[in-house]
Design a protein around this motif. Structure first.
Motif, PDB file in Angstrom:
ATOM      1  N   ASP A  73     -21.833  -5.003  35.121  1.00 48.06           N
ATOM      2  CA  ASP A  73     -20.537  -4.377  34.910  1.00 48.06           C
ATOM      3  C   ASP A  73     -19.408  -5.235  35.470  1.00 48.06           C
ATOM      4  N   LYS A  74     -19.664  -5.808  36.637  1.00 43.85           N
ATOM      5  CA  LYS A  74     -18.643  -6.655  37.255  1.00 43.85           C
ATOM      6  C   LYS A  74     -18.418  -7.916  36.414  1.00 43.85           C
ATOM      7  N   PHE A  75     -19.499  -8.474  35.917  1.00 47.38           N
ATOM      8  CA  PHE A  75     -19.401  -9.661  35.057  1.00 47.38           C
ATOM      9  C   PHE A  75     -18.592  -9.330  33.803  1.00 47.38           C
ATOM     10  N   LYS A  76     -18.874  -8.185  33.203  1.00 54.44           N
ATOM     11  CA  LYS A  76     -18.178  -7.757  31.992  1.00 54.44           C
ATOM     12  C   LYS A  76     -16.689  -7.569  32.246  1.00 54.44           C
ATOM     13  N   ASN A  77     -16.355  -6.886  33.339  1.00 51.98           N
ATOM     14  CA  ASN A  77     -14.951  -6.636  33.665  1.00 51.98           C
ATOM     15  C   ASN A  77     -14.197  -7.920  33.976  1.00 51.98           C
ATOM     16  N   LEU A  78     -14.855  -8.817  34.713  1.00 48.74           N
ATOM     17  CA  LEU A  78     -14.225 -10.085  35.047  1.00 48.74           C
ATOM     18  C   LEU A  78     -14.040 -10.942  33.795  1.00 48.74           C
ATOM     19  N   PHE A  79     -15.015 -10.869  32.882  1.00 47.59           N
ATOM     20  CA  PHE A  79     -14.912 -11.578  31.613  1.00 47.59           C
ATOM     21  C   PHE A  79     -13.691 -11.112  30.825  1.00 47.59           C
ATOM     22  N   LEU A  80     -13.473  -9.796  30.772  1.00 46.23           N
ATOM     23  CA  LEU A  80     -12.338  -9.239  30.046  1.00 46.23           C
ATOM     24  C   LEU A  80     -11.011  -9.653  30.681  1.00 46.23           C
ATOM     25  N   LEU A  81     -10.983  -9.679  32.012  1.00 46.54           N
ATOM     26  CA  LEU A  81      -9.779 -10.116  32.707  1.00 46.54           C
ATOM     27  C   LEU A  81      -9.481 -11.587  32.411  1.00 46.54           C
ATOM     28  N   ARG A  82     -10.517 -12.406  32.427  1.00 50.70           N
ATOM     29  CA  ARG A  82     -10.354 -13.833  32.125  1.00 50.70           C
ATOM     30  C   ARG A  82      -9.823 -14.020  30.705  1.00 50.70           C
ATOM     31  N   PHE A  83     -10.352 -13.232  29.782  1.00 50.16           N
ATOM     32  CA  PHE A  83      -9.952 -13.331  28.384  1.00 50.16           C
ATOM     33  C   PHE A  83      -8.466 -13.013  28.228  1.00 50.16           C
ATOM     34  N   LYS A  84      -8.018 -11.945  28.883  1.00 53.34           N
ATOM     35  CA  LYS A  84      -6.617 -11.541  28.814  1.00 53.34           C
ATOM     36  C   LYS A  84      -5.706 -12.606  29.422  1.00 53.34           C
ATOM     37  N   LEU A  85      -6.138 -13.193  30.533  1.00 55.06           N
ATOM     38  CA  LEU A  85      -5.331 -14.221  31.191  1.00 55.06           C
ATOM     39  C   LEU A  85      -5.195 -15.465  30.316  1.00 55.06           C
ATOM     40  N   LEU A  86      -6.257 -15.827  29.621  1.00 52.30           N
ATOM     41  CA  LEU A  86      -6.197 -16.983  28.717  1.00 52.30           C
ATOM     42  C   LEU A  86      -5.239 -16.742  27.564  1.00 52.30           C
ATOM     43  N   LEU A  87      -5.274 -15.536  27.022  1.00 50.08           N
ATOM     44  CA  LEU A  87      -4.386 -15.201  25.912  1.00 50.08           C
ATOM     45  C   LEU A  87      -2.927 -15.165  26.351  1.00 50.08           C
ATOM     46  N   LYS A  88      -2.676 -14.786  27.616  1.00 50.46           N
ATOM     47  CA  LYS A  88      -1.315 -14.698  28.129  1.00 50.46           C
ATOM     48  C   LYS A  88      -0.734 -16.069  28.464  1.00 50.46           C
ATOM     49  N   ASP A  89      -1.571 -16.970  28.967  1.00 54.19           N
ATOM     50  CA  ASP A  89      -1.090 -18.278  29.421  1.00 54.19           C
ATOM     51  C   ASP A  89      -1.218 -19.294  28.289  1.00 54.19           C
ATOM     52  N   PHE A  90      -0.150 -19.455  27.507  1.00 51.65           N
ATOM     53  CA  PHE A  90      -0.183 -20.351  26.354  1.00 51.65           C
ATOM     54  C   PHE A  90      -0.344 -21.813  26.762  1.00 51.65           C
ATOM     55  N   TYR A  91       0.080 -22.140  27.972  1.00 52.97           N
ATOM     56  CA  TYR A  91      -0.020 -23.529  28.429  1.00 52.97           C
ATOM     57  C   TYR A  91      -1.465 -24.021  28.431  1.00 52.97           C
ATOM     58  N   LEU A  92      -2.375 -23.144  28.812  1.00 56.51           N
ATOM     59  CA  LEU A  92      -3.784 -23.529  28.876  1.00 56.51           C
ATOM     60  C   LEU A  92      -4.348 -23.858  27.502  1.00 56.51           C
ATOM     61  N   GLY A  93      -3.778 -23.255  26.475  1.00 54.43           N
ATOM     62  CA  GLY A  93      -4.252 -23.502  25.108  1.00 54.43           C
ATOM     63  C   GLY A  93      -3.394 -24.494  24.348  1.00 54.43           C
ATOM     64  N   THR A  94      -2.747 -25.404  25.080  1.00 56.02           N
ATOM     65  CA  THR A  94      -1.860 -26.389  24.444  1.00 56.02           C
ATOM     66  C   THR A  94      -2.581 -27.175  23.356  1.00 56.02           C
ATOM     67  N   GLY A  95      -3.802 -27.593  23.636  1.00 55.04           N
ATOM     68  CA  GLY A  95      -4.558 -28.377  22.660  1.00 55.04           C
ATOM     69  C   GLY A  95      -4.823 -27.605  21.385  1.00 55.04           C
ATOM     70  N   SER A  96      -5.110 -26.311  21.512  1.00 52.93           N
ATOM     71  CA  SER A  96      -5.374 -25.471  20.343  1.00 52.93           C
ATOM     72  C   SER A  96      -4.109 -25.262  19.521  1.00 52.93           C
TER      73      SER A  96
END
Length: 255
Positions: A23-46
């Motif tokens: 459950d903790k892994f799942k919740n942390l995964f979802l948080l990571r996913f949201k943070l990646l979508l919010k931070d456009f700088y990290l996806g500069t290459g994409s």
């Protein structure tokens, strides 16, 4: 801030063991996913990959590339997406947490950023042939996806190593820049330069670029044992290096 606080709570809970529940892994995964979508700088290459695919379609002459304009665009944009974004999406967030003393040295925790980054990058790789104007048969399209998957996974692990090993964000930025330039420029230059081609043959990006160029023109890939060995040995070496680094970090914490 809310997501950052949620991650911080996972890091500083009172349990001493480094394992993580499902459950903790799942919740942390979802948080990571949201943070990646919010931070456009990290996806500069994409972002660059998508923009360049569309822009170069209208600005480059097909005759200048001997009828292979689409293949050139595809190889370049896949490199932006599967190398640049893969390394940045992993190394920068981990380095930021490490600098704030918020990084938890556990394999489960460190691998949670890999899955959302992988899904985002591969989702973009699905549409890059269409945006680049490359037409592949279903058979070669499947091979294309497999090649980009390997390219992305190895690049993600490199990002993981950079993030964990960096002491400061500034150091991370330098390592990211030099690593991306090395992994992308040498294979690209190697397509027209014999000396660089020999170097490129010993780098996973160079090997996979040759395979990518073949499948993008609907040509079968020649099974080369040397190339397969290069990919396998570099992948295994990176995994071993990561495990040794984690062991070293844990030993420092327990001292």
């Amino acid at each position: 801030m809310k997501n950052d606080l949620a991650i911080k709570n996972y890091l500083f809970e009172e349990k001493e063991d480094l394992t993580m529940s499902v459950d903790k892994f799942k919740n942390l995964f979802l948080l990571r996913f949201k943070l990646l979508l919010k931070d456009f700088y990290l996806g500069t290459g994409s972002i660059i990959a998508i923009i360049f695919s569309i822009l170069l379609q209208f600005t480059l002459s097909n005759a200048a590339f001997n009828g292979q304009k689409g293949q050139f665009i595809l190889s370049m944009t896949v490199f932006f997406n599967s190398i640049m974004s893969a390394i940045m999406m992993i190394s920068i967030p981990i380095a930021q947490e490490k600098e704030k003393n918020q990084l938890k040295i556990s394999i489960e925790y460190l691998f949670t950023p890999l899955i959302p980054a992988f899904l985002i990058i591969m989702g973009i790789n699905i549409i890059l042939p269409l945006l680049s104007g490359v037409q592949m048969t279903p058979y070669f399209y499947i091979i294309y996806m497999f090649i980009t998957m390997i390219l992305t996974i190895i690049s993600l692990i490199i990002g993981l190593l950079i993030g964990v090993s960096s002491k400061k964000i500034s150091n991370t930025s330098y390592l990211i820049t030099y690593t991306i330039l090395f992994l992308t420029l040498i294979p690209q230059i190697g397509t027209s330069n014999g000396a660089f081609e020999k170097i490129s043959d010993f780098i996973y990006t160079g090997v996979l670029l040759k395979m990518l160029m073949n499948v993008s023109t609907n040509q079968p890939i020649e099974i080369n044992k040397f190339y397969l060995f290069i990919i396998l040995i570099e992948f295994i070496s990176l995994i071993i290096l990561f495990l040794l680094l984690i062991r070293k970090k844990r030993a420092k914490i327990n001292q």
